[in-house]
Design a protein around this motif. Sequence first.
Motif, PDB file in Angstrom:
ATOM      1  N   PRO A  17       0.840  -1.209   0.000  1.00 19.12           N
ATOM      2  CA  PRO A  17       0.000   0.000   0.000  1.00 19.12           C
ATOM      3  C   PRO A  17       0.869   1.251   0.000  1.00 19.12           C
ATOM      4  O   PRO A  17       1.971   1.252   0.569  1.00 19.12           O
ATOM      5  CB  PRO A  17      -0.802  -0.138   1.296  1.00 19.12           C
ATOM      6  N   ASN A  18       0.388   2.290  -0.658  1.00 22.00           N
ATOM      7  CA  ASN A  18       1.154   3.537  -0.692  1.00 22.00           C
ATOM      8  C   ASN A  18       0.760   4.457   0.469  1.00 22.00           C
ATOM      9  O   ASN A  18      -0.058   4.099   1.323  1.00 22.00           O
ATOM     10  CB  ASN A  18       0.981   4.242  -2.036  1.00 22.00           C
ATOM     11  N   ALA A  32       5.368   3.384  12.679  1.00 19.79           N
ATOM     12  CA  ALA A  32       6.822   3.375  12.504  1.00 19.79           C
ATOM     13  C   ALA A  32       7.182   3.885  11.121  1.00 19.79           C
ATOM     14  O   ALA A  32       6.497   3.574  10.137  1.00 19.79           O
ATOM     15  CB  ALA A  32       7.385   1.971  12.704  1.00 19.79           C
ATOM     16  N   ILE A  33       8.231   4.685  11.041  1.00 17.02           N
ATOM     17  CA  ILE A  33       8.827   5.106   9.770  1.00 17.02           C
ATOM     18  C   ILE A  33      10.226   4.521   9.708  1.00 17.02           C
ATOM     19  O   ILE A  33      11.033   4.739  10.617  1.00 17.02           O
ATOM     20  CB  ILE A  33       8.880   6.636   9.644  1.00 17.02           C
ATOM     21  N   ILE A  34      10.505   3.764   8.641  1.00 15.10           N
ATOM     22  CA  ILE A  34      11.793   3.093   8.473  1.00 15.10           C
ATOM     23  C   ILE A  34      12.493   3.696   7.259  1.00 15.10           C
ATOM     24  O   ILE A  34      11.955   3.683   6.150  1.00 15.10           O
ATOM     25  CB  ILE A  34      11.617   1.579   8.276  1.00 15.10           C
ATOM     26  N   ILE A  74       9.884  -7.074   5.404  1.00 13.44           N
ATOM     27  CA  ILE A  74       9.028  -6.378   6.379  1.00 13.44           C
ATOM     28  C   ILE A  74       7.665  -7.050   6.437  1.00 13.44           C
ATOM     29  O   ILE A  74       7.115  -7.291   7.524  1.00 13.44           O
ATOM     30  CB  ILE A  74       8.896  -4.891   6.007  1.00 13.44           C
ATOM     31  N   GLN A  75       7.096  -7.361   5.242  1.00 11.37           N
ATOM     32  CA  GLN A  75       5.773  -7.979   5.178  1.00 11.37           C
ATOM     33  C   GLN A  75       5.775  -9.338   5.874  1.00 11.37           C
ATOM     34  O   GLN A  75       4.798  -9.709   6.542  1.00 11.37           O
ATOM     35  CB  GLN A  75       5.350  -8.131   3.714  1.00 11.37           C
ATOM     36  N   ASP A  76       6.858 -10.094   5.734  1.00 11.99           N
ATOM     37  CA  ASP A  76       6.931 -11.427   6.357  1.00 11.99           C
ATOM     38  C   ASP A  76       7.174 -11.349   7.862  1.00 11.99           C
ATOM     39  O   ASP A  76       6.908 -12.324   8.576  1.00 11.99           O
ATOM     40  CB  ASP A  76       8.063 -12.237   5.709  1.00 11.99           C
ATOM     41  N   THR A  77       7.677 -10.224   8.344  1.00 12.03           N
ATOM     42  CA  THR A  77       8.039 -10.116   9.761  1.00 12.03           C
ATOM     43  C   THR A  77       6.899  -9.591  10.627  1.00 12.03           C
ATOM     44  O   THR A  77       6.762  -9.995  11.788  1.00 12.03           O
ATOM     45  CB  THR A  77       9.262  -9.185   9.914  1.00 12.03           C
ATOM     46  N   GLY A 110      -0.109 -10.470  11.733  1.00 12.18           N
ATOM     47  CA  GLY A 110      -1.255 -10.484  10.832  1.00 12.18           C
ATOM     48  C   GLY A 110      -2.136  -9.260  10.945  1.00 12.18           C
ATOM     49  O   GLY A 110      -2.794  -8.866   9.975  1.00 12.18           O
ATOM     50  N   CYS A 111      -2.177  -8.633  12.117  1.00  7.40           N
ATOM     51  CA  CYS A 111      -3.029  -7.458  12.325  1.00  7.40           C
ATOM     52  C   CYS A 111      -2.326  -6.157  11.958  1.00  7.40           C
ATOM     53  O   CYS A 111      -2.926  -5.079  12.060  1.00  7.40           O
ATOM     54  CB  CYS A 111      -3.498  -7.400  13.772  1.00  7.40           C
ATOM     55  N   ASP A 112      -1.044  -6.232  11.556  1.00  6.80           N
ATOM     56  CA  ASP A 112      -0.286  -5.029  11.219  1.00  6.80           C
ATOM     57  C   ASP A 112      -0.330  -4.785   9.709  1.00  6.80           C
ATOM     58  O   ASP A 112      -0.709  -5.665   8.927  1.00  6.80           O
ATOM     59  CB  ASP A 112       1.168  -5.169  11.683  1.00  6.80           C
ATOM     60  N   MET A 113       0.090  -3.609   9.293  1.00  6.39           N
ATOM     61  CA  MET A 113       0.115  -3.280   7.879  1.00  6.39           C
ATOM     62  C   MET A 113       1.392  -2.520   7.547  1.00  6.39           C
ATOM     63  O   MET A 113       1.760  -1.573   8.247  1.00  6.39           O
ATOM     64  CB  MET A 113      -1.091  -2.417   7.493  1.00  6.39           C
ATOM     65  N   ALA A 114       2.054  -2.947   6.451  1.00  4.04           N
ATOM     66  CA  ALA A 114       3.251  -2.252   5.961  1.00  4.04           C
ATOM     67  C   ALA A 114       2.901  -1.501   4.687  1.00  4.04           C
ATOM     68  O   ALA A 114       2.048  -1.934   3.904  1.00  4.04           O
ATOM     69  CB  ALA A 114       4.379  -3.257   5.695  1.00  4.04           C
ATOM     70  N   ALA A 115       3.551  -0.374   4.468  1.00  3.80           N
ATOM     71  CA  ALA A 115       3.318   0.451   3.278  1.00  3.80           C
ATOM     72  C   ALA A 115       4.644   1.055   2.842  1.00  3.80           C
ATOM     73  O   ALA A 115       5.604   1.119   3.619  1.00  3.80           O
ATOM     74  CB  ALA A 115       2.296   1.545   3.564  1.00  3.80           C
ATOM     75  N   TYR A 116       4.679   1.495   1.570  1.00  2.24           N
ATOM     76  CA  TYR A 116       5.878   2.164   1.055  1.00  2.24           C
ATOM     77  C   TYR A 116       5.569   3.638   0.860  1.00  2.24           C
ATOM     78  O   TYR A 116       4.625   4.008   0.163  1.00  2.24           O
ATOM     79  CB  TYR A 116       6.335   1.541  -0.262  1.00  2.24           C
ATOM     80  N   ASN A 117       6.397   4.471   1.480  1.00  2.00           N
ATOM     81  CA  ASN A 117       6.151   5.910   1.497  1.00  2.00           C
ATOM     82  C   ASN A 117       6.877   6.645   0.381  1.00  2.00           C
ATOM     83  O   ASN A 117       6.698   7.846   0.193  1.00  2.00           O
ATOM     84  CB  ASN A 117       6.588   6.493   2.854  1.00  2.00           C
ATOM     85  N   GLY A 118       7.707   5.938  -0.402  1.00  2.00           N
ATOM     86  CA  GLY A 118       8.557   6.602  -1.376  1.00  2.00           C
ATOM     87  C   GLY A 118       9.799   7.153  -0.700  1.00  2.00           C
ATOM     88  O   GLY A 118       9.904   7.173   0.534  1.00  2.00           O
ATOM     89  N   SER A 119      10.751   7.619  -1.486  1.00  2.00           N
ATOM     90  CA  SER A 119      11.990   8.203  -0.952  1.00  2.00           C
ATOM     91  C   SER A 119      12.702   7.265   0.007  1.00  2.00           C
ATOM     92  O   SER A 119      13.189   7.675   1.071  1.00  2.00           O
ATOM     93  CB  SER A 119      11.703   9.539  -0.252  1.00  2.00           C
ATOM     94  N   GLU A 120      12.718   5.964  -0.330  1.00  2.00           N
ATOM     95  CA  GLU A 120      13.413   4.940   0.460  1.00  2.00           C
ATOM     96  C   GLU A 120      12.870   4.830   1.887  1.00  2.00           C
ATOM     97  O   GLU A 120      13.622   4.535   2.821  1.00  2.00           O
ATOM     98  CB  GLU A 120      14.929   5.202   0.508  1.00  2.00           C
ATOM     99  N   GLU A 121      11.574   5.074   2.073  1.00  2.00           N
ATOM    100  CA  GLU A 121      10.964   4.998   3.401  1.00  2.00           C
ATOM    101  C   GLU A 121       9.796   4.017   3.399  1.00  2.00           C
ATOM    102  O   GLU A 121       8.984   4.006   2.466  1.00  2.00           O
ATOM    103  CB  GLU A 121      10.447   6.372   3.848  1.00  2.00           C
ATOM    104  N   PHE A 122       9.724   3.198   4.461  1.00  2.00           N
ATOM    105  CA  PHE A 122       8.596   2.297   4.683  1.00  2.00           C
ATOM    106  C   PHE A 122       7.804   2.768   5.902  1.00  2.00           C
ATOM    107  O   PHE A 122       8.362   3.384   6.823  1.00  2.00           O
ATOM    108  CB  PHE A 122       9.080   0.854   4.905  1.00  2.00           C
ATOM    109  N   LEU A 123       6.520   2.477   5.889  1.00  2.00           N
ATOM    110  CA  LEU A 123       5.636   2.784   7.017  1.00  2.00           C
ATOM    111  C   LEU A 123       5.052   1.481   7.538  1.00  2.00           C
ATOM    112  O   LEU A 123       4.730   0.579   6.759  1.00  2.00           O
ATOM    113  CB  LEU A 123       4.499   3.714   6.572  1.00  2.00           C
ATOM    114  N   VAL A 124       4.899   1.387   8.865  1.00  2.00           N
ATOM    115  CA  VAL A 124       4.279   0.215   9.475  1.00  2.00           C
ATOM    116  C   VAL A 124       3.256   0.693  10.496  1.00  2.00           C
ATOM    117  O   VAL A 124       3.542   1.590  11.309  1.00  2.00           O
ATOM    118  CB  VAL A 124       5.306  -0.715  10.151  1.00  2.00           C
ATOM    119  N   LEU A 125       2.064   0.115  10.414  1.00  2.00           N
ATOM    120  CA  LEU A 125       0.997   0.413  11.382  1.00  2.00           C
ATOM    121  C   LEU A 125       0.798  -0.821  12.258  1.00  2.00           C
ATOM    122  O   LEU A 125       0.468  -1.898  11.760  1.00  2.00           O
ATOM    123  CB  LEU A 125      -0.299   0.765  10.656  1.00  2.00           C
TER     124      LEU A 125
END
Length: 711
Positions: free
Chosen positions: A267-268, A293-295, A323-326, A329-344
Amino acid sequence: MTGDYDYKLVLLSIVIAFISSMAAFMFTNRVVRNQGRSAKAWMGLGAVAMGSGIWAMHFISILAWSLPTPMESMLDDTVLSWLIAVSVSWLALDIASRPGLKLQMLIVAGVVMGLGISGMHYTGMHAMQMYPEITYNKTLLALSVSIAIAISILALARMLHDHQSRKSSLSSQLYAATIMAGGIACTHFTAMAAVEIPPHVVLTAASTSQPGLFSVIIALGICTLILLAAILTIVDSRHRDKGNWLHADTQDKLSRMSMLDNLTQLPNHRYFQHHLSIGVRRTARLGTALAVAIIKLDNLKLIKQELGQHISDEILRSAAKRIQDTIRGCDMAAYNGSEEFLVLFEDIKHEHDIMPVMERIMQSLNTTFRIDRHDITLEARAGLSLYPKHGDADRLLTYAEAAMHRVQPSDNHGFRLFDDRLEPSSFDLLETRQELRHAIENGEMVLYFEPRMDIIGNTITGLEIQPRWLHPTKGAIPAATFAPMAENIGLIDDINAWVLEQSYRIVNTLRQQRIHVPVYLPLTSMQLRFPDIQRQVAAKLSHFRLPADALILEVAESDFMQQPEHYTDLLKQLPAITLKISLENFGTRFSSLPYIQHLGLKALKLDRSFTHALISNQKTRAIAGAIIELAHTQNLKVAAEQVSNEDERNALLSLECNEIQGFFCANPVHQAQLIEFLMSSKFASRPDKTSPEEIAWSAYAVTADGLTPVR
């Protein structure tokens, strides 16, 4: 002579008139929903079907009319009446499909159509060759024509209304077709009532066909044609409905795709924000907590520079999968662009619940990536914030980013939870970052030019470029202040590219004015770390058709000596270089002087640390003298920066320094006033000396509390 009617055939003729009227509305819808050749094809088919239906209704009605003498019809007049019916139908469909038809044109079209229907009828009657000739009651004839005109205007108005309102339901079509069929029937039978046949009438020409059989065959053929045309319209409508459904389904898929990042298939940012707002509402209702989290992958840009776009993309895909494998199940990972990932992280009761998950994420990212025979190690850092502890959804990402920027090498696993003590400065820092993002677009980035003077002749011998951010409320902010912030938020490349472009543009403008003064541009440490500067410089020189030494790039000794072997090769490939030597770094690790003869330098510059200590410290003066002497043996000129008074100038003169710059010489000049300044000075006169206190802008420094003035 009068005739009798077969009412079964009369009823059949009215049914055909009704079917023809329904066909008229069906084909009108097909025409207005299509364009180009498709619309013309439907119009032609509709005109043939509808006109033939009206014509068939006329002949069946004549068949229903029986006279004491047999009736015969001439083929040529019969065909002519059919052509008139088809032409009138074409006119009706063409007019009904036109948007914005005015009332006057509608009335004119209705009159023409009504006359055409009447012409079809009376041409068909003329096909019956009798002697004496058929005569008509003028009153009833005029009434039949009036009925034809009125029903034509009504039919056209109804079709036009359905087209413009885009409401053409089956009940509406049935209602309109009933009115139109009744009008056609009234026209026909009123015209038949106007017929006056003399007694003892006889045929004047032999029949070329059997009228009864001919009319029945034509009527059945026309009904079949209308039926086939109706089937085609239904099939077309269903295909169009299916097409609309497919279009809607495609739009839905595209909408879902707009929520995904094409590269990582995560997800973006847009979808993450949407899901975060839902999660906050659910968390508030259940009384639980969530975390954001911002990675950041710090060295991915450098990997891209060294190994290429393909490797960089593969690392992003692999990192996204790890990240998705780690996560749970209730969490969500997303890609923020500019080499940054987001995790809820949802369904948590305490901040300690997410620490093990976050540790696993960072460990997975720090594990070596094997991409196309390359073993690559990422440098990742992350920041976290909690809801409701750290505020609403709008603040969570801001606080997580603030925590990420404060990650220290000593932090366990490379991530940090937001500290409440940082809250007062976070929004001020965020506001400044947002303003910096739009500084170039808003024209707030400008270049100032500090003149460099000959120490003996007091003439202008060069210009040093000094980028400034003209903040609307905080004044002019120097590059030394905003550059680290721009680097943190990923804007430094855009700013550096703008500065380089603008520098060459201004140099080109100066040369067009026949001003050939050397211009110096200090490179940032970020530009030096990325070898792309070589390609950028070559591209600008080619674009503006400038000589290689039109812009002299200045490199700080402290940056150069971090990797002298690496940077030596890079600097040799750049066309014109100045090295700035700093007293603080001189002799602390390696001396840059042995590299001077191998770099192809244009000049050396003494950092302000030399200038400020020149009067009070004899050791500094001795070092400066040695550097100047060594530079002269290499045929290099030496300049000194930030000279602020006569004593410093005289000391440098005694050491045979060639050039000076600073407040003692002139204030930096805004790019808009540069040409006027240079022309007025004629490169010979020294402007009035100005003290540092009189400078037009204020300096700012970055602190934990944002931007604060330097006193």
